[in-house]
Design a protein around this motif. Structure first.
Motif, PDB file in Angstrom:
ATOM      1  N   PHE A   1       0.913  -1.130  -0.042  1.00 13.43           N
ATOM      2  CA  PHE A   1       0.036  -0.040   0.078  1.00 13.43           C
ATOM      3  C   PHE A   1       0.639   1.265   0.128  1.00 13.43           C
ATOM      4  CE2 PHE A   1      -2.380  -3.339   2.067  1.00 13.43           C
ATOM      5  CZ  PHE A   1      -3.732  -3.162   1.594  1.00 13.43           C
ATOM      6  N   ALA A   2       0.733   2.203  -1.026  1.00 14.57           N
ATOM      7  CA  ALA A   2       1.336   3.354  -0.986  1.00 14.57           C
ATOM      8  C   ALA A   2       0.417   4.448  -0.181  1.00 14.57           C
ATOM      9  CB  ALA A   2       1.588   3.910  -2.374  1.00 14.57           C
ATOM     10  N   ILE A   3       1.161   4.870   0.695  1.00 11.16           N
ATOM     11  CA  ILE A   3       0.276   5.754   1.738  1.00 11.16           C
ATOM     12  C   ILE A   3       0.533   7.254   1.870  1.00 11.16           C
ATOM     13  CG2 ILE A   3      -0.536   5.968   3.899  1.00 11.16           C
ATOM     14  CD1 ILE A   3       0.247   2.863   4.331  1.00 11.16           C
ATOM     15  N   GLU A   4      -0.245   8.193   1.470  1.00 15.84           N
ATOM     16  CA  GLU A   4       0.321   9.739   1.526  1.00 15.84           C
ATOM     17  C   GLU A   4      -0.021   9.950   3.062  1.00 15.84           C
ATOM     18  OE1 GLU A   4      -0.187  13.635  -0.770  1.00 15.84           O
ATOM     19  OE2 GLU A   4      -1.958  13.016   0.328  1.00 15.84           O
ATOM     20  N   VAL A   5       1.258  10.367   3.974  1.00 14.32           N
ATOM     21  CA  VAL A   5       0.799  10.851   5.234  1.00 14.32           C
ATOM     22  C   VAL A   5       0.886  12.360   5.393  1.00 14.32           C
ATOM     23  CG1 VAL A   5       1.736  10.502   7.490  1.00 14.32           C
ATOM     24  CG2 VAL A   5       1.771   8.645   5.952  1.00 14.32           C
ATOM     25  N   LYS A   6      -0.017  13.053   5.923  1.00 14.58           N
ATOM     26  CA  LYS A   6       0.111  14.360   6.353  1.00 14.58           C
ATOM     27  C   LYS A   6       0.252  14.791   8.019  1.00 14.58           C
ATOM     28  CE  LYS A   6      -2.422  18.660   5.816  1.00 14.58           C
ATOM     29  NZ  LYS A   6      -3.685  19.322   5.599  1.00 14.58           N
ATOM     30  N   THR A   7       1.128  15.469   8.301  1.00 17.48           N
ATOM     31  CA  THR A   7       1.348  15.598   9.530  1.00 17.48           C
ATOM     32  C   THR A   7       0.872  16.879  10.007  1.00 17.48           C
ATOM     33  OG1 THR A   7       3.614  17.118   9.184  1.00 17.48           O
ATOM     34  CG2 THR A   7       3.921  14.642   9.334  1.00 17.48           C
ATOM     35  N   LYS A   8       0.993  17.132  11.460  1.00 18.50           N
ATOM     36  CA  LYS A   8       0.551  18.408  11.787  1.00 18.50           C
ATOM     37  C   LYS A   8       1.187  19.862  11.477  1.00 18.50           C
ATOM     38  CE  LYS A   8      -0.126  20.738  16.381  1.00 18.50           C
ATOM     39  NZ  LYS A   8       0.818  21.691  16.313  1.00 18.50           N
ATOM     40  N   GLY A   9       2.387  19.500  11.214  1.00 16.58           N
ATOM     41  CA  GLY A   9       3.045  20.645  10.553  1.00 16.58           C
ATOM     42  C   GLY A   9       2.787  20.907   9.049  1.00 16.58           C
ATOM     43  N   ASP A  10       1.798  20.228   8.343  1.00 19.02           N
ATOM     44  CA  ASP A  10       1.385  20.418   7.119  1.00 19.02           C
ATOM     45  C   ASP A  10       2.411  19.813   6.126  1.00 19.02           C
ATOM     46  OD1 ASP A  10      -1.311  21.524   7.449  1.00 19.02           O
ATOM     47  OD2 ASP A  10      -0.464  23.537   7.417  1.00 19.02           O
ATOM     48  N   SER A  11       3.600  19.016   6.436  1.00 17.23           N
ATOM     49  CA  SER A  11       4.196  18.178   5.603  1.00 17.23           C
ATOM     50  C   SER A  11       3.555  17.128   5.147  1.00 17.23           C
ATOM     51  CB  SER A  11       5.671  17.748   6.242  1.00 17.23           C
ATOM     52  OG  SER A  11       5.661  16.975   7.328  1.00 17.23           O
ATOM     53  N   LYS A  12       4.032  16.491   3.825  1.00 15.21           N
ATOM     54  CA  LYS A  12       3.433  15.424   3.412  1.00 15.21           C
ATOM     55  C   LYS A  12       4.461  14.517   2.955  1.00 15.21           C
ATOM     56  CE  LYS A  12      -0.871  17.406   1.667  1.00 15.21           C
ATOM     57  NZ  LYS A  12      -1.848  17.742   0.582  1.00 15.21           N
ATOM     58  N   TYR A  13       4.293  13.165   3.128  1.00 19.00           N
ATOM     59  CA  TYR A  13       5.346  12.258   2.204  1.00 19.00           C
ATOM     60  C   TYR A  13       4.520  10.778   2.165  1.00 19.00           C
ATOM     61  CZ  TYR A  13       5.688  11.075   7.434  1.00 19.00           C
ATOM     62  OH  TYR A  13       5.126  10.740   8.515  1.00 19.00           O
ATOM     63  N   LEU A  14       5.259   9.943   1.409  1.00 18.42           N
ATOM     64  CA  LEU A  14       4.775   8.808   1.035  1.00 18.42           C
ATOM     65  C   LEU A  14       5.699   7.705   1.683  1.00 18.42           C
ATOM     66  CD1 LEU A  14       4.494   8.829  -2.900  1.00 18.42           C
ATOM     67  CD2 LEU A  14       2.647   8.866  -1.301  1.00 18.42           C
ATOM     68  N   ILE A  15       4.718   6.600   2.316  1.00 17.98           N
ATOM     69  CA  ILE A  15       5.200   5.462   2.910  1.00 17.98           C
ATOM     70  C   ILE A  15       4.584   4.287   2.231  1.00 17.98           C
ATOM     71  CG2 ILE A  15       5.857   6.794   5.153  1.00 17.98           C
ATOM     72  CD1 ILE A  15       3.210   4.959   6.049  1.00 17.98           C
ATOM     73  N   TYR A  16       5.256   2.957   2.443  1.00 15.18           N
ATOM     74  CA  TYR A  16       4.818   1.745   1.592  1.00 15.18           C
ATOM     75  C   TYR A  16       4.760   0.802   2.873  1.00 15.18           C
ATOM     76  CZ  TYR A  16       6.001   4.537  -2.346  1.00 15.18           C
ATOM     77  OH  TYR A  16       5.987   5.653  -3.281  1.00 15.18           O
ATOM     78  N   ARG A  17       3.564   0.280   2.933  1.00 16.01           N
ATOM     79  CA  ARG A  17       3.392  -0.825   4.022  1.00 16.01           C
ATOM     80  C   ARG A  17       2.716  -2.140   3.302  1.00 16.01           C
ATOM     81  NH1 ARG A  17       6.658   1.892   5.530  1.00 16.01           N
ATOM     82  NH2 ARG A  17       6.691   3.138   7.481  1.00 16.01           N
ATOM     83  N   ARG A  18       2.975  -3.370   3.898  1.00 16.20           N
ATOM     84  CA  ARG A  18       2.183  -4.304   3.701  1.00 16.20           C
ATOM     85  C   ARG A  18       0.930  -4.752   4.574  1.00 16.20           C
ATOM     86  NH1 ARG A  18       6.571  -9.206   2.579  1.00 16.20           N
ATOM     87  NH2 ARG A  18       4.656 -10.344   2.304  1.00 16.20           N
TER      88      ARG A  18
END
Length: 339
Positions: A41-58
């Motif tokens: 699963f490609a997951i777009e994560v958004k943080t409280k500080g408004d940064s965004k990044y992608l993580i990959y999890r099974r």
């Protein structure tokens, strides 16, 4: 680890660090052809500080996280939850539904503020070095809506394309490998390593050993060096040892050379490759003796030992530094037979 203290008052959210994940969207699902075939699963994560990044999890990692959090925070009596406990959202069954998994992550990150400070939860949504280096393939869920445009498939110039003819039948060991029949013409896409090519035949794309084909028109120089932009394959040399001889195979998978696979995944793949159920996994120590592999810990020991010996053995750049020696589980006579 002690249970995090609950944050009180209207400013609970303001007290959270800027790197705390507050939302997670399943952007896409990628099929991976590793030691076993699975979905990532490609997951777009958004943080409280408004940064965004992608993580990959099974899915396996979702399941492990759910078990850890359930053990730490689920109340003994769901009707009477106590302090520092909460009812976790149900984990969907293993599937490839982006909607169900997105709903689960949203509910998970929507639990009380103190829950979001949990170290295991934060580490799950943390972007690792491997995540940051991963090149996304599609991210269908993040694409803006567009008009449907009718595309015209260009005609392939069959006589100018790099291609090869199958000289022998070849049966692939998994979805990553093509099945070939003698006489078929394979259109070449790129070279995987010195012995394997990637190509397409009968609307199927995969890899195959060059020794089974005759090259009609070779690949351009850049694609011959493995720069064709396709999947990245790593190869594992494995042996099946019997009193009558040794069967040697190269198994190519879409995995990084640094992966630390699970024991059950390796066992399943070797059963597939050698078409034997009664099989045991082993590796050779520096003295040449076979050491039996029984669990994930033994796999890590094998990998650690191979890395210590890495400079002493010359291997292709995309070959795993460790090798598997399979035997019949009931056969102890071949243990000290040199491969």
């Amino acid at each position: 680890m002690s249970v995090p203290q609950q944050l009180r008052g209207e400013s609970d959210f303001d007290q959270l660090p800027g790197n705390i994940p507050v939302s997670a969207t399943i952007a896409d699902i990628e099929e991976k052809k590793g030691f076993i075939d699975y979905y990532s699963f490609a997951i777009e994560v958004k943080t409280k500080g408004d940064s965004k990044y992608l993580i990959y999890r099974r899915y396996r990692e979702f399941f492990n996280l759910h078990q850890i959090l359930e053990f730490k925070y689920s109340p003994e009596d769901p009707e009477k939850p106590g302090p520092n406990t909460c009812i976790l959202p149900s984990l969907p069954g293993e599937c490839v539904s982006t909607d169900k998994c997105s709903c689960h992550t949203d509910r998970l990150l929507g639990l009380p503020i103190w829950f979001q400070l949990d170290e295991d939860l934060r580490m799950f949504f943390y972007q690792t070095d491997q995540d940051s280096q991963h090149q996304p393939r599609a991210l269908r869920r993040l694409r803006p809506p567009t008009r449907k445009v009718k595309t015209v498939k260009p005609k392939m110039d069959l006589f100018s394309s790099p291609r090869a003819e199958a000289m022998f039948d070849f049966r692939g060991n998994g979805k990553a490998e093509l099945n070939l029949k003698r006489g078929e013409v394979i259109f070449l896409l790129r070279r995987v390593n010195a012995d394997w090519l990637e190509g397409t035949v009968n609307n199927q794309t995969g890899i195959f050993p060059e020794s089974f084909v005759k090259i009609i028109k070779p690949l351009p120089e850049s694609d011959s060096e493995g720069e064709g932009g396709g999947h990245t394959y790593s190869c594992l040399r494995c042996f099946f040892l019997t009193p009558s001889g040794v069967d040697t195979r190269d198994v190519c998978v879409q995995e990084d050379l640094t992966i630390e696979p699970k024991y059950k995944d390796l066992l399943s793949r070797m059963r597939n490759v050698f078409h034997k159920e009664d099989i045991a996994l082993n590796y050779r120590d520096p003295e040449g003796d076979l050491i039996r592999i029984l669990d994930d810990e033994d796999v890590l020991l094998m990998i650690k030992e191979s890395r210590r010996q890495q400079g002493k053995v010359k291997r292709p750049v995309n070959q795993f530094p460790w090798e598997l020696h399979a035997t019949l589980a009931s056969d102890f006579s071949v243990y000290n037979t040199e491969a």
